[in-house]
Enzyme design. Sequence first.
Site, PDB file in Angstrom:
ATOM      1  N   ARG A 127      -9.448  -0.587   7.100  1.00 43.71           N
ATOM      2  CA  ARG A 127     -10.332   0.348   6.412  1.00 43.71           C
ATOM      3  C   ARG A 127     -10.810   1.468   7.331  1.00 43.71           C
ATOM      4  NH1 ARG A 127     -14.219  -1.465   1.689  1.00 43.71           N
ATOM      5  NH2 ARG A 127     -14.695   0.561   0.811  1.00 43.71           N
ATOM      6  N   CYS A 128      -9.850   2.070   8.006  1.00 44.83           N
ATOM      7  CA  CYS A 128     -10.204   3.257   8.778  1.00 44.83           C
ATOM      8  C   CYS A 128      -8.925   4.035   8.981  1.00 44.83           C
ATOM      9  CB  CYS A 128     -10.790   2.888  10.134  1.00 44.83           C
ATOM     10  SG  CYS A 128      -9.613   2.194  11.272  1.00 44.83           S
ATOM     11  N   GLN A 170       0.836  -1.202   0.000  1.00 43.39           N
ATOM     12  CA  GLN A 170       0.000   0.000   0.000  1.00 43.39           C
ATOM     13  C   GLN A 170       0.874   1.257   0.000  1.00 43.39           C
ATOM     14  OE1 GLN A 170      -3.165  -2.079   2.970  1.00 43.39           O
ATOM     15  NE2 GLN A 170      -3.532   0.104   2.674  1.00 43.39           N
ATOM     16  N   GLU A 221     -13.210   5.002   3.896  1.00 43.33           N
ATOM     17  CA  GLU A 221     -13.241   4.306   5.170  1.00 43.33           C
ATOM     18  C   GLU A 221     -14.436   4.686   6.029  1.00 43.33           C
ATOM     19  OE1 GLU A 221      -9.266   5.384   6.240  1.00 43.33           O
ATOM     20  OE2 GLU A 221      -8.473   3.662   5.159  1.00 43.33           O
TER      21      GLU A 221
END
Lengths: 285, 806
Positions: free
Chosen positions: B384-385, B237, B760
């Site tokens: 996902r935050c 990522q 997110e």
Amino acid sequence: MIPGSFDYFRPQSVAEASALLAKDDNARVLAGGHSLLPMMKLRMAQPSALIDLGGIGELRQIQFQGGQLHLGAMASQHDLLASDLVSEHAPILKEVALLIADPQVRYLGTIGGNVANGDPGNDMPAVMMALDAAFVLEGQHGRRNVKARAFYTGTYETALLPGEILTAVEIPTQVKGGFAYEKLKRKVGDYATAAAAVILSVKAGVVDACEITLTNLGPTALRAEAAASALIGKPAGHPGAIDAAVAAARAIMTPAHDTRGTPEYRTSAGGSMVRRAIQRALAKA
Amino acid sequence: MNDMTPTRAEREAKLEGMGCRRKRVEDIRFTQGKGNYVDDIKLPGMLFGDFVRSPYAHARVNKIDATRALQVPGVLAVLTAEDLKGVNLAWMPTLAGDVQMVLADGKVLFQNQEVAFVVATDRYAAADGIEAVDVDYEPLEVLVDPFQSMAEGAPLLREDIKDKTEGAHGKRKHYNHIFEWTVGDKDLTDAAFRNADVTINEMISYHRTHPSPLETCQAIASFDKVKGELTLWGTFQAPHVVRTVASLLSKIPEQKIHVIAPDVGGGFGNKVGVYPGYICAIVASIVTGKPVKWVEDRMENLTATSFARDYHMTTEIAATKEGKVTALRVHVLADHGAFDACADPSKWPAGFFNIVTGSYDFPVALCTVDGVYTNKAPGGVAYRCSFRVTEAAYCIERGMDILAQKLGMDPAELRMRNFIRRDQFPYQSALGWEYDSGDYHTAMKQAMEKLDYAGLRAEQQKKREAFKAGLTREIMGIGVSFFTEIVGAGPSKNCDILGIAMFDSCEIRVHPTGAVIARMGTKSQGQGHETTWAQIIASEIGIPADDIMVEEGNTDTAPYGLGTYGSRSTPVAGAAIAMASRKVKAKAQLIAAYLLEVHEDDLEWDVDGFRVKGLPEKFKSMKEIAWTAYHSPPPGLEPGLEAVSYYDPPNMTYPFGAYFCVMDIDVDTGVYKVRRFYALDDCGTRINPMIIEGQVHGGLTEAFAIAMGQEIRYDEGGNVLTGSFMDFFIPTAVETPVWETDFTVTPSPHHPIGAKGVGESPNVGGVPAFSNAVNDAFSFLGSTHIQMPHDYWRNWEAAKKLGVVE
């Protein structure tokens, strides 16, 4: 997630398959592979050879003869769903097959594999017990029939002897009546948290015959005879009788503690499945 | 003008710029199976590496014997910690300031920890080799419960730091303690609690789970001994950060390391960190002189690389009897597993958890986080935050519901009374953040009207009466969640990773024909950057998005950036893209002025070119300008048309939203049905509404999974019980509810295009909406808080505890 090495055979007849199996104690029969292959990938099963029954055309046939519905062991769950004979003679199998995994799995997963594996989580064993089906077992020394009700001796333990292959399932003609299979599962593709099959008939408002069997609520599929007896001879839909049947069914449940829940929960939910299956079967009877 | 001249609207539409529901260009290859992922890459002579992993959660490793393994055909080498010590790589630093074993050095600290690395000619031989490595383990007492980590006599996990009283973030209180992090004003908060009319106190746990992207972690290392260069393909990522870390660890000069993240099949935080597999592949390639591939299987992914959450939050709120909140006090016990491998900005051991005051105007607050070790997999990534923001949102949103229940007030009404008002922005929160913009009341009202909130509450009342009367076995819950996120890390003044400021970048090259290639420091893992980044450029410089190629992930060609996670791509790289576009546009204006023989100030921008003010026919399109830049540049001006921008954001962005979940639960089986789920998101300026909706659908599906059953669960012996998709809940389309999406638009005042980020939000806001729905369903039976996940058996247990099932 990579299996150890193994040989692969694809015989063209049951005789050839039996001969291969007799040669090698560590060989396993492949009949869809949806349980066996994951076990091999985890190296919990390490067979020396796989004998794939997929090449034996006769094992895929579905016929009705001599008052019995004959399912070749290699008939897939999808074949059951597509068969008019199954609709006519054992419609509960369609209801059950539709609750097994997803279409991709049903194209490859077979009835023989499902019942022969001895996994209490498989759906078909309990249903076969309810239908009083018999399994045809063939080996080097001939063939014999064993009733589903006598076939399961423990988790992954069955009456199959070394060298024997389960080649067919024979289902006797059923009395006309109602049936239901209630399955509680966490998601598509999961084994049952608890499931119950009910097949019954009603004469003049009274339950005349009844079979209740259970999936994944004990070391094997279970036949809840006392639960069925609680309904027989009682008016259809009698609340006290249904309560008694549910209680009797719960009394024989010994589910494992796993991520689906505690034994207490699974027993409670199992009772709910029995209740709902009885109610739905009665509505259809 | 004649009929053939396109109208302004037609010219705008042709750009497919910001606001357009442009179809995702990357999906042309993804939907045809033509993506190019790490495991698609096959190099000549490539070897395959795989791990021997520990069956024990805590054990001494007395001996590793590779004799048998080395006899397996195809097995070439077995690396152990002893081998790695030769190159000083038996341990590696984590992003959180801790160190982590690459391969077991004397002991193992969690089940499935990497013990030895088997290198073979193919993955089948490697798998056979693993079976033949004999490891002598001596099991030790296992520590699973984080509440026991700092107990007297607790098993000592980290012998390597047992005498270290100072950690990366200050004093350690116990040998299993990692850090204590405190924000806020203790005295004022304690005073507010003493004077409060009403207080609540609840231990709210957010269980351990895992991002579980479709593609697991994997890498290929190829070391060229002649050139001394290392090429590393991986599911990264943040490829640039990986290159820097690889250089620091391996001592290979940074310019001689080429990191390439090809197509990445989902990340969700799982692919930010550096894992033993990467290091071992690199070492194995250096040792063998051949490319070495390492690919995790699903069970390895779930059990060894980067869990998320595992926060146990003791939550207290003080309020007046009218329902005005006066103080918040939260203590978190954070379970980090065996090594602190959190992927947070380096100075933030608990991420941005201090966003825990949420959308509410708390005058004072205090937040303390204690991090501890257990015999579980390391990590603590942001699934996902933004960093620990979903934990914070869950904490406050559950807390507000509990307070509403205690006050006998509707939870939506309580929120409305306490929202930060529109005129309070920019808003200084009690725990140190400056919220950029928001209009919470408008969003909440819009949501409640669209949903017919009042009607649902009336229906719920009737259902509760019917349940009490024995007419139904079903209970109904309405989950309310109003979240504020903090994303876009981040300003260099407070955000860095290993000392590198968390800026991001964009380089734009306009070619002579007016075609564009643009490269960024971010890396899409499915977010659709190739589509949306082109849309920003299209709107900014008037070249159709279809003529703009976006490329990310190759550190040789892309400008340095900190990567994609924490919803930072749009807030940071999105700004860099706009700024680079504006540099291109500024030069284009000079060229247009030269071509039109006017001063550049006499020009105005018009969709896709410059026009002389007051003379509409005097116009030069960007296409003409691009050609001129290469063919006949104005005297005194360099040829070419390109620009690069490195953007250091002045602040974070603060997306928000109102989510509602309507759920029915059968108490006899615990089976729930999500009847409705409504999600209103305000992410500021909307670049591609279709992609936003897709992002919201995906994030809500993850939130649904987490709240309703997804967990990494251990037994008392530290064995993972949920190590495959059989038990780790990933919903299929059958289980997934139908999502209703909605929006308001409150642009970020400091962002060049006003965008805030959205990827997110649905995970952050969704989890409390589901959990609040379950809790709301049971509340009338006397329950205040039921821990997640709310799977069937736990719902049944709740019902049983409340006495409504036998």
